[in-house]
Scaffold this motif. Structure first.
Motif, PDB file in Angstrom:
ATOM      1  N   ARG A 133      -8.161  -0.608  -6.533  1.00 33.73           N
ATOM      2  CA  ARG A 133      -9.521  -1.138  -6.407  1.00 33.73           C
ATOM      3  C   ARG A 133      -9.867  -1.360  -4.937  1.00 33.73           C
ATOM      4  O   ARG A 133      -8.985  -1.483  -4.090  1.00 33.73           O
ATOM      5  N   VAL A 134     -11.139  -1.444  -4.646  1.00 35.10           N
ATOM      6  CA  VAL A 134     -11.601  -1.678  -3.272  1.00 35.10           C
ATOM      7  C   VAL A 134     -11.073  -3.003  -2.751  1.00 35.10           C
ATOM      8  O   VAL A 134     -10.760  -3.136  -1.563  1.00 35.10           O
ATOM      9  N   SER A 135     -10.911  -3.991  -3.623  1.00 35.73           N
ATOM     10  CA  SER A 135     -10.453  -5.315  -3.206  1.00 35.73           C
ATOM     11  C   SER A 135      -8.954  -5.364  -2.909  1.00 35.73           C
ATOM     12  O   SER A 135      -8.464  -6.331  -2.325  1.00 35.73           O
ATOM     13  N   ASP A 136      -8.195  -4.340  -3.311  1.00 33.63           N
ATOM     14  CA  ASP A 136      -6.759  -4.305  -3.076  1.00 33.63           C
ATOM     15  C   ASP A 136      -6.468  -3.705  -1.699  1.00 33.63           C
ATOM     16  O   ASP A 136      -7.253  -2.932  -1.169  1.00 33.63           O
ATOM     17  N   VAL A 137      -5.325  -4.087  -1.132  1.00 29.57           N
ATOM     18  CA  VAL A 137      -4.962  -3.629   0.207  1.00 29.57           C
ATOM     19  C   VAL A 137      -3.680  -2.801   0.123  1.00 29.57           C
ATOM     20  O   VAL A 137      -2.654  -3.293  -0.343  1.00 29.57           O
ATOM     21  N   VAL A 138      -3.760  -1.549   0.561  1.00 32.11           N
ATOM     22  CA  VAL A 138      -2.580  -0.683   0.639  1.00 32.11           C
ATOM     23  C   VAL A 138      -2.066  -0.748   2.074  1.00 32.11           C
ATOM     24  O   VAL A 138      -2.829  -0.544   3.018  1.00 32.11           O
ATOM     25  N   ALA A 139      -0.782  -1.060   2.214  1.00 38.59           N
ATOM     26  CA  ALA A 139      -0.196  -1.194   3.553  1.00 38.59           C
ATOM     27  C   ALA A 139       1.031  -0.307   3.691  1.00 38.59           C
ATOM     28  O   ALA A 139       1.843  -0.219   2.778  1.00 38.59           O
ATOM     29  N   HIS A 140       1.145   0.355   4.819  1.00 39.16           N
ATOM     30  CA  HIS A 140       2.321   1.159   5.133  1.00 39.16           C
ATOM     31  C   HIS A 140       3.362   0.223   5.721  1.00 39.16           C
ATOM     32  O   HIS A 140       3.128  -0.417   6.743  1.00 39.16           O
ATOM     33  N   GLU A 154       8.502   3.968   7.392  1.00 38.82           N
ATOM     34  CA  GLU A 154       9.072   5.163   6.777  1.00 38.82           C
ATOM     35  C   GLU A 154       8.130   5.624   5.669  1.00 38.82           C
ATOM     36  O   GLU A 154       6.965   5.843   5.917  1.00 38.82           O
ATOM     37  N   ALA A 155       8.625   5.761   4.456  1.00 39.20           N
ATOM     38  CA  ALA A 155       7.769   6.176   3.344  1.00 39.20           C
ATOM     39  C   ALA A 155       7.584   5.015   2.371  1.00 39.20           C
ATOM     40  O   ALA A 155       7.495   5.203   1.174  1.00 39.20           O
ATOM     41  N   ARG A 156       7.512   3.806   2.901  1.00 39.67           N
ATOM     42  CA  ARG A 156       7.357   2.616   2.070  1.00 39.67           C
ATOM     43  C   ARG A 156       5.941   2.083   2.189  1.00 39.67           C
ATOM     44  O   ARG A 156       5.393   1.995   3.285  1.00 39.67           O
ATOM     45  N   PHE A 157       5.404   1.695   1.034  1.00 40.84           N
ATOM     46  CA  PHE A 157       4.062   1.133   0.985  1.00 40.84           C
ATOM     47  C   PHE A 157       4.083  -0.144   0.168  1.00 40.84           C
ATOM     48  O   PHE A 157       4.900  -0.306  -0.739  1.00 40.84           O
ATOM     49  N   GLY A 158       3.169  -1.016   0.479  1.00 35.80           N
ATOM     50  CA  GLY A 158       2.948  -2.219  -0.309  1.00 35.80           C
ATOM     51  C   GLY A 158       1.484  -2.286  -0.676  1.00 35.80           C
ATOM     52  O   GLY A 158       0.636  -1.739   0.030  1.00 35.80           O
ATOM     53  N   VAL A 159       1.205  -2.929  -1.781  1.00 36.02           N
ATOM     54  CA  VAL A 159      -0.177  -3.089  -2.208  1.00 36.02           C
ATOM     55  C   VAL A 159      -0.385  -4.551  -2.585  1.00 36.02           C
ATOM     56  O   VAL A 159       0.364  -5.099  -3.396  1.00 36.02           O
ATOM     57  N   LEU A 160      -1.373  -5.177  -1.962  1.00 35.14           N
ATOM     58  CA  LEU A 160      -1.752  -6.531  -2.333  1.00 35.14           C
ATOM     59  C   LEU A 160      -2.874  -6.434  -3.356  1.00 35.14           C
ATOM     60  O   LEU A 160      -3.947  -5.911  -3.058  1.00 35.14           O
ATOM     61  N   LEU A 161      -2.586  -6.914  -4.552  1.00 32.98           N
ATOM     62  CA  LEU A 161      -3.569  -6.900  -5.627  1.00 32.98           C
ATOM     63  C   LEU A 161      -4.224  -8.271  -5.714  1.00 32.98           C
ATOM     64  O   LEU A 161      -3.534  -9.282  -5.819  1.00 32.98           O
ATOM     65  N   HIS A 162      -5.524  -8.312  -5.675  1.00 32.96           N
ATOM     66  CA  HIS A 162      -6.253  -9.572  -5.729  1.00 32.96           C
ATOM     67  C   HIS A 162      -6.737  -9.849  -7.147  1.00 32.96           C
ATOM     68  O   HIS A 162      -7.191  -8.936  -7.847  1.00 32.96           O
ATOM     69  N   ASP A 163      -6.633 -11.115  -7.544  1.00 29.72           N
ATOM     70  CA  ASP A 163      -7.144 -11.566  -8.836  1.00 29.72           C
ATOM     71  C   ASP A 163      -6.688 -10.684  -9.979  1.00 29.72           C
ATOM     72  O   ASP A 163      -7.499 -10.077 -10.689  1.00 29.72           O
ATOM     73  N   VAL A 164      -5.379 -10.609 -10.172  1.00 28.22           N
ATOM     74  CA  VAL A 164      -4.818  -9.764 -11.224  1.00 28.22           C
ATOM     75  C   VAL A 164      -3.686 -10.527 -11.922  1.00 28.22           C
ATOM     76  O   VAL A 164      -2.935 -11.262 -11.278  1.00 28.22           O
ATOM     77  N   SER A 165      -3.602 -10.373 -13.222  1.00 23.31           N
ATOM     78  CA  SER A 165      -2.519 -11.008 -13.971  1.00 23.31           C
ATOM     79  C   SER A 165      -1.231 -10.212 -13.791  1.00 23.31           C
ATOM     80  O   SER A 165      -1.256  -9.057 -13.363  1.00 23.31           O
ATOM     81  N   GLN A 166      -0.108 -10.824 -14.121  1.00 21.55           N
ATOM     82  CA  GLN A 166       1.188 -10.133 -14.051  1.00 21.55           C
ATOM     83  C   GLN A 166       1.151  -8.887 -14.936  1.00 21.55           C
ATOM     84  O   GLN A 166       1.618  -7.822 -14.530  1.00 21.55           O
ATOM     85  N   LYS A 167       0.583  -9.007 -16.133  1.00 15.11           N
ATOM     86  CA  LYS A 167       0.512  -7.879 -17.065  1.00 15.11           C
ATOM     87  C   LYS A 167      -0.317  -6.733 -16.479  1.00 15.11           C
ATOM     88  O   LYS A 167       0.083  -5.571 -16.547  1.00 15.11           O
ATOM     89  N   ASP A 168      -1.457  -7.065 -15.902  1.00 17.98           N
ATOM     90  CA  ASP A 168      -2.295  -6.023 -15.293  1.00 17.98           C
ATOM     91  C   ASP A 168      -1.620  -5.413 -14.066  1.00 17.98           C
ATOM     92  O   ASP A 168      -1.743  -4.213 -13.812  1.00 17.98           O
ATOM     93  N   CYS A 197       6.157  -8.233  -6.666  1.00 18.74           N
ATOM     94  CA  CYS A 197       6.416  -9.527  -6.049  1.00 18.74           C
ATOM     95  C   CYS A 197       5.138 -10.327  -6.243  1.00 18.74           C
ATOM     96  O   CYS A 197       4.061  -9.861  -5.858  1.00 18.74           O
ATOM     97  N   THR A 198       5.207 -11.476  -6.880  1.00 13.11           N
ATOM     98  CA  THR A 198       3.981 -12.185  -7.237  1.00 13.11           C
ATOM     99  C   THR A 198       3.840 -13.515  -6.508  1.00 13.11           C
ATOM    100  O   THR A 198       4.818 -14.193  -6.218  1.00 13.11           O
ATOM    101  N   PHE A 199       2.609 -13.848  -6.219  1.00  6.68           N
ATOM    102  CA  PHE A 199       2.250 -15.147  -5.668  1.00  6.68           C
ATOM    103  C   PHE A 199       1.593 -15.914  -6.802  1.00  6.68           C
ATOM    104  O   PHE A 199       0.816 -15.324  -7.538  1.00  6.68           O
ATOM    105  N   PRO A 200       1.871 -17.144  -7.068  1.00  6.14           N
ATOM    106  CA  PRO A 200       2.511 -18.114  -6.190  1.00  6.14           C
ATOM    107  C   PRO A 200       4.021 -18.224  -6.328  1.00  6.14           C
ATOM    108  O   PRO A 200       4.627 -19.089  -5.710  1.00  6.14           O
ATOM    109  N   GLU A 201       4.656 -17.372  -7.115  1.00  8.97           N
ATOM    110  CA  GLU A 201       6.107 -17.459  -7.274  1.00  8.97           C
ATOM    111  C   GLU A 201       6.834 -17.323  -5.940  1.00  8.97           C
ATOM    112  O   GLU A 201       7.846 -17.954  -5.719  1.00  8.97           O
TER     113      GLU A 201
END
Length: 105
Positions: A25-32, A35-49, A80-84
């Motif tokens: 989604r536009v609200s999510d942030v994809v970060a390099h 190497e070939a590793r990426f992270g994605v910050l998902l905003h306002d999403v449940s663990q299941k989603d 990896c989830t916040f607030p955990e």
């Protein structure tokens, strides 16, 4: 990476980033993350989603991703989830990288 050359490796990482960015989604942030590793910050999403989004996006690379069937990609994912994980951004990245390492085995 070395077999194809640095420029091709950089182009491959850029293509992966573009495909990941387009699939979230536009609200999510994809970060390099290096190497070939990426992270994605998902905003306002449940663990299941988040789990559903991870599975969906991993499947996008099952056909070789943006490189076609001639390329075999080994794509892993971990959550990896916040607030955990309350240690801040650096701690979350550390937990995510450890989870990715564990997913390799």
């Amino acid at each position: 990476q070395s077999a194809r050359g640095r420029l091709e490796a950089d182009a491959a990482v850029a293509a992966m980033a573009a495909r990941l960015k387009a699939s979230f989604r536009v609200s999510d942030v994809v970060a390099h993350l290096g190497e070939a590793r990426f992270g994605v910050l998902l905003h306002d999403v449940s663990q299941k989603d988040a789990e559903r989004l991870l599975a969906h996006n991993l499947a996008l690379f099952s056909d070789g991703g943006p490189f076609g069937e001639n390329v075999t990609l080994y794509v892993k994912g971990a959550l990896c989830t916040f607030p955990e994980e309350r240690g801040g951004p650096d701690a979350m990245v550390d937990v995510a990288l450890k989870a990715l390492q564990a997913a390799r085995h």
